[in-house]
Design a protein around this motif. Structure first.
Motif, short mmCIF file in Angstrom:
data_model
loop_
_atom_site.label_atom_id
_atom_site.label_comp_id
_atom_site.label_asym_id
_atom_site.label_seq_id
_atom_site.Cartn_x
_atom_site.Cartn_y
_atom_site.Cartn_z
N UNK A 1 0.77 -4.43 7.72
CA UNK A 1 0.14 -3.22 7.22
C UNK A 1 1.18 -2.21 6.75
N UNK A 2 2.15 -1.95 7.62
CA UNK A 2 3.19 -0.98 7.26
C UNK A 2 4.02 -1.49 6.09
N UNK A 3 4.33 -2.78 6.07
CA UNK A 3 5.14 -3.34 4.99
C UNK A 3 4.45 -3.24 3.65
N UNK A 4 3.16 -3.60 3.59
CA UNK A 4 2.43 -3.53 2.31
C UNK A 4 2.31 -2.08 1.85
N UNK A 5 2.07 -1.16 2.79
CA UNK A 5 2.00 0.26 2.43
C UNK A 5 3.32 0.75 1.86
N UNK B 1 5.62 -1.05 0.31
CA UNK B 1 5.85 -1.63 -1.02
C UNK B 1 5.01 -0.90 -2.08
N UNK B 2 3.75 -0.61 -1.78
CA UNK B 2 2.89 0.09 -2.74
C UNK B 2 3.44 1.49 -3.02
N UNK B 3 3.81 2.22 -1.97
CA UNK B 3 4.37 3.55 -2.17
C UNK B 3 5.70 3.50 -2.93
#
Length: 229
Positions: free
Chosen positions: A64-68, A70-72
Motif C-alpha cells: 500500500x505504502x509503496x504503490x502510494x 510511486x503514484x505520488x
C-alpha cells in the motif's frame, strides 16, 4: 531510492554551483525520470511474480505504502516537468508550486525509505525456512538489519544536506527574482522607484521648509532693524 536521493541534492553540491541553473534542472529531471522508470519496472516485476506464484497482490502495508509512493512520485515528476522545467508556466504559478514541490519531494523520499525497510523485512521473514529463527540472529537477518541501518543513514544525510542553509545553491545574478507575494524583479524595481520618489518628495519638502525658515528669520531681522532706527 539512490536516484531520487541524488536528484534531491543535485542543487546542493558546491561543485555544481558553477553550472547553469537550466543544466542542473535538466539533470534533476533526468535523474528523477530514470528513478521513475526503474520504479515502474519494479512494480511490473512484482505483480508478475505474484501472479505466477499465486501470491495475492496489494494485501500488505508495504504494498500500500509503496504503490502510494510511486503514484505520488509520478505526479511530482509530471508537475515539476510541466510547471518548473518548461518555460511557458507563469512566474506566479512557479512561485506557488516551488515550496510544495520541495516539501512533497522530501515526504516522498521519506516514504520510499519506509517502504524499502518494510519490504526487505517482509521478504526476509517470508524467505526464511523457519520464520521463528529470525530471533536467533541468522546471517540473513544480520545482513538485512545492517542494510536497513545503512539506508537510514543515507536518508539522514540527504535530509541534512537539504535542510542546511550553507548547502543552498547561491542565486544567479541574472536570474529572475521571485518575491514572497508572487512578484518579480520588475515589481522590486517598481518598489525601489516608488521609494526613491518618496525620498525625492521628502527632500523637496525639507528644502521648502528650510527656505521658509530663512524667510522668517530674514523678516524678523528686518523688523528688528526697523525698531532700532
Amino acid at each position: 531510492m539512490l536516484g531520487e536521493g541524488e536528484a534531491i541534492i543535485v542543487y546542493r553540491l558546491p561543485w555544481t554551483w558553477k553550472c547553469s541553473k537550466l543544466l542542473m534542472k535538466s539533470i534533476h529531471a533526468g535523474l528523477n525520470a530514470v528513478a521513475a522508470i526503474l520504479a515502474i519496472i519494479a512494480l511490473v516485476a512484482v505483480f508478475d511474480n505474484h501472479n505466477v506464484n499465486g501470491i495475492p497482490n496489494m494485501y500488505s502495508l508495504h504494498s500500500w505504502v509503496g504503490l502510494t509512493a510511486v503514484i505520488c512520485y509520478l505526479l511530482q515528476l509530471l508537475s515539476g516537468f510541466v510547471v518548473l522545467l518548461l518555460p511557458w508556466a507563469p512566474l506566479s504559478l512557479r512561485a506557488f508550486l516551488m515550496p510544495i514541490h520541495v516539501y512533497s519531494g522530501l515526504v516522498i523520499f521519506g516514504t520510499v525509505i519506509a517502504t524499502v525497510l518494510m519490504g526487505v523485512t517482509e521478504k526476509l521473514i517470508f524467505g526464511l525456512r523457519a520464520p521463528a529463527s529470525y530471533s536467533t540472529f541468522p546471517p540473513e537477518g544480520v545482513f538485512v538489519n545492517s542494510l536497513g541501518l545503512l539506508i537510514l543513514v543515507f536518508g539522514a544525510l540527504i535530509f541534512w544536506i537539504v535542510t542546511r542553509p550553507q548547502w543552498k545553491r547561491p542565486k544567479e545574478p541574472n536570474s529572475t527574482l521571485l518575491q514572497p507575494n508572487g512578484g518579480t524583479a520588475e515589481g522590486t524595481r517598481g518598489s525601489m522607484a516608488a521609494n526613491s520618489g518618496y525620498n525625492m518628495d521628502k527632500s523637496d519638502s525639507e528644502l521648502n521648509n528650510e527656505i521658509a525658515a530663512r524667510k522668517r528669520n530674514f523678516a524678523l531681522d528686518e523688523a528688528g532693524q526697523r525698531s532700532t532706527m
